[in-house]
Design a protein around this motif. Sequence first.
Motif, short mmCIF file in Angstrom:
data_model
loop_
_atom_site.label_atom_id
_atom_site.label_comp_id
_atom_site.label_asym_id
_atom_site.label_seq_id
_atom_site.Cartn_x
_atom_site.Cartn_y
_atom_site.Cartn_z
N LEU A 57 53.20 30.77 34.18
CA LEU A 57 52.33 29.71 34.70
C LEU A 57 52.82 29.20 36.04
CD1 LEU A 57 49.89 27.87 34.13
CD2 LEU A 57 51.50 26.26 33.08
N ARG A 58 54.10 28.87 36.11
CA ARG A 58 54.66 28.29 37.33
C ARG A 58 55.37 29.36 38.15
NH1 ARG A 58 57.02 22.39 35.33
NH2 ARG A 58 55.00 21.57 34.59
N MET A 59 54.75 29.71 39.26
CA MET A 59 55.31 30.68 40.19
C MET A 59 55.07 30.19 41.61
SD MET A 59 54.09 34.31 38.46
CE MET A 59 52.37 33.78 38.22
N PRO A 60 55.95 30.54 42.55
CA PRO A 60 55.76 30.10 43.94
C PRO A 60 54.58 30.79 44.60
CG PRO A 60 57.59 31.64 43.78
CD PRO A 60 57.18 31.32 42.38
N GLU A 61 54.04 30.17 45.62
CA GLU A 61 52.95 30.68 46.45
C GLU A 61 51.61 30.73 45.70
OE1 GLU A 61 55.04 34.35 47.73
OE2 GLU A 61 54.78 33.54 49.75
N MET A 62 51.54 31.49 44.64
CA MET A 62 50.33 31.53 43.81
C MET A 62 50.76 31.36 42.36
SD MET A 62 47.53 34.61 43.13
CE MET A 62 46.55 34.44 44.62
N ASP A 63 50.36 30.24 41.74
CA ASP A 63 50.77 30.02 40.35
C ASP A 63 49.80 30.70 39.39
OD1 ASP A 63 48.51 28.42 40.20
OD2 ASP A 63 49.61 26.52 40.17
N GLY A 64 50.05 30.53 38.09
CA GLY A 64 49.23 31.22 37.10
C GLY A 64 47.77 30.82 37.10
N ILE A 65 47.50 29.53 37.29
CA ILE A 65 46.11 29.06 37.32
C ILE A 65 45.38 29.64 38.52
CG2 ILE A 65 44.62 27.04 37.53
CD1 ILE A 65 45.92 27.29 34.80
N ALA A 66 46.05 29.68 39.68
CA ALA A 66 45.44 30.27 40.87
C ALA A 66 45.17 31.76 40.66
CB ALA A 66 46.34 30.06 42.08
N ALA A 72 39.05 35.78 37.99
CA ALA A 72 37.69 35.42 37.58
C ALA A 72 36.66 35.77 38.65
CB ALA A 72 37.62 33.94 37.24
N LYS A 73 37.09 35.73 39.91
CA LYS A 73 36.17 36.01 41.02
C LYS A 73 36.11 37.50 41.37
CE LYS A 73 36.96 31.50 43.22
NZ LYS A 73 37.52 30.81 44.42
N SER A 74 37.00 38.29 40.79
CA SER A 74 37.06 39.71 41.14
C SER A 74 36.01 40.51 40.37
CB SER A 74 38.46 40.27 40.83
OG SER A 74 38.64 40.42 39.43
N SER A 75 35.83 41.76 40.78
CA SER A 75 34.88 42.64 40.09
C SER A 75 35.45 43.17 38.78
CB SER A 75 34.51 43.82 41.01
OG SER A 75 35.67 44.58 41.32
N ASN A 76 36.73 42.91 38.56
CA ASN A 76 37.39 43.38 37.34
C ASN A 76 38.25 42.25 36.77
OD1 ASN A 76 38.41 45.00 35.30
ND2 ASN A 76 39.93 45.99 36.59
N PRO A 77 37.62 41.24 36.16
CA PRO A 77 38.35 40.06 35.68
C PRO A 77 39.11 40.32 34.38
CG PRO A 77 36.04 39.87 35.12
CD PRO A 77 36.17 41.13 35.93
N LEU A 78 40.26 40.96 34.50
CA LEU A 78 41.05 41.27 33.31
C LEU A 78 41.40 39.99 32.53
CD1 LEU A 78 43.62 43.85 34.77
CD2 LEU A 78 41.63 44.35 33.34
N PRO A 79 41.37 40.05 31.20
CA PRO A 79 41.78 38.89 30.40
C PRO A 79 43.24 38.55 30.69
CG PRO A 79 40.61 40.49 29.05
CD PRO A 79 40.89 41.16 30.37
N ILE A 80 43.56 37.26 30.62
CA ILE A 80 44.92 36.83 30.93
C ILE A 80 45.51 36.04 29.77
CG2 ILE A 80 44.09 34.74 32.10
CD1 ILE A 80 46.44 35.10 34.09
N VAL A 81 46.77 36.33 29.48
CA VAL A 81 47.54 35.59 28.48
C VAL A 81 48.67 34.90 29.23
CG1 VAL A 81 49.06 35.74 26.47
CG2 VAL A 81 47.02 37.19 26.61
N PHE A 82 48.78 33.59 29.08
CA PHE A 82 49.88 32.87 29.72
C PHE A 82 51.07 32.81 28.78
CE2 PHE A 82 46.42 31.02 32.36
CZ PHE A 82 46.93 31.39 33.60
N LEU A 83 52.22 33.18 29.30
CA LEU A 83 53.47 33.14 28.55
C LEU A 83 54.45 32.40 29.44
CD1 LEU A 83 54.72 34.16 25.90
CD2 LEU A 83 55.46 36.20 27.13
N THR A 84 54.68 31.13 29.14
CA THR A 84 55.40 30.29 30.08
C THR A 84 56.49 29.46 29.42
OG1 THR A 84 55.11 28.57 31.77
CG2 THR A 84 53.69 28.46 29.83
N GLY A 85 57.46 29.08 30.22
CA GLY A 85 58.53 28.23 29.72
C GLY A 85 58.31 26.78 30.10
N GLY A 98 39.45 27.92 31.58
CA GLY A 98 39.23 28.94 32.59
C GLY A 98 39.07 30.33 32.01
N GLY A 99 39.20 30.44 30.68
CA GLY A 99 38.97 31.72 30.03
C GLY A 99 40.21 32.46 29.59
N ALA A 100 41.38 31.81 29.63
CA ALA A 100 42.60 32.48 29.18
C ALA A 100 42.47 32.88 27.71
CB ALA A 100 43.81 31.56 29.36
#
Length: 207
Positions: A57-66, A72-85, A98-100
Amino acid sequence: MTEQARTIFIVDDDPSFLRGIERLLRSCGYATRCYESALDFAADHSPDAVGCVLADLRMPEMDGIALQRHLAKSSNPLPIVFLTGAGDIPTSVEAMRGGAEDFLVKTAAKEAIIDAVERALARDEEERRERRRRRALDKDCEKLTPREREVLRYVLKGLRNKQIAHEMAIDERSVKRHRTNLMAKLGVSSVAELVQFAVEAGLSQPE
């Protein structure tokens, strides 16, 4: 074109955790690809990729939500699973809205992680099948001439051939011909099937 193999795309800025979760998934028979930043994954993301994303979830520059929004905006919106500390309730709610597929802590049991991955893979397969179906419907719709589309709109409004002929200022025989042609192009043999096709294709009925 041959479809790519299912892959778990792991995105985490912690190299030790990244390798650890990769070993876990590979030991369970999954193909994986690792990225130490969401930006690296976004730059490498293929429209033909098959599988799901397992992301911190928390990453520099682009985090998990971003990253989720980017997918979601791409032509191939792969499902996402968040695994975070570092999860919290507001963020987890935002992620799920957001569809996680799931939102887990990094200390989650192996079984919980594998279950979430399996659900995400099943979802990707279903959504991919639905996109193929929609493309096929769109392709069928493109076969219709402007006149046939106009007749279709009136048929969906419930008008009879004589009424359609009046609205279009053509003879009833022409309406029947257009109607026969459009039904053949769409692969339907009854008005009920035509209505079902229109619903599935997202064709709106005019006011």
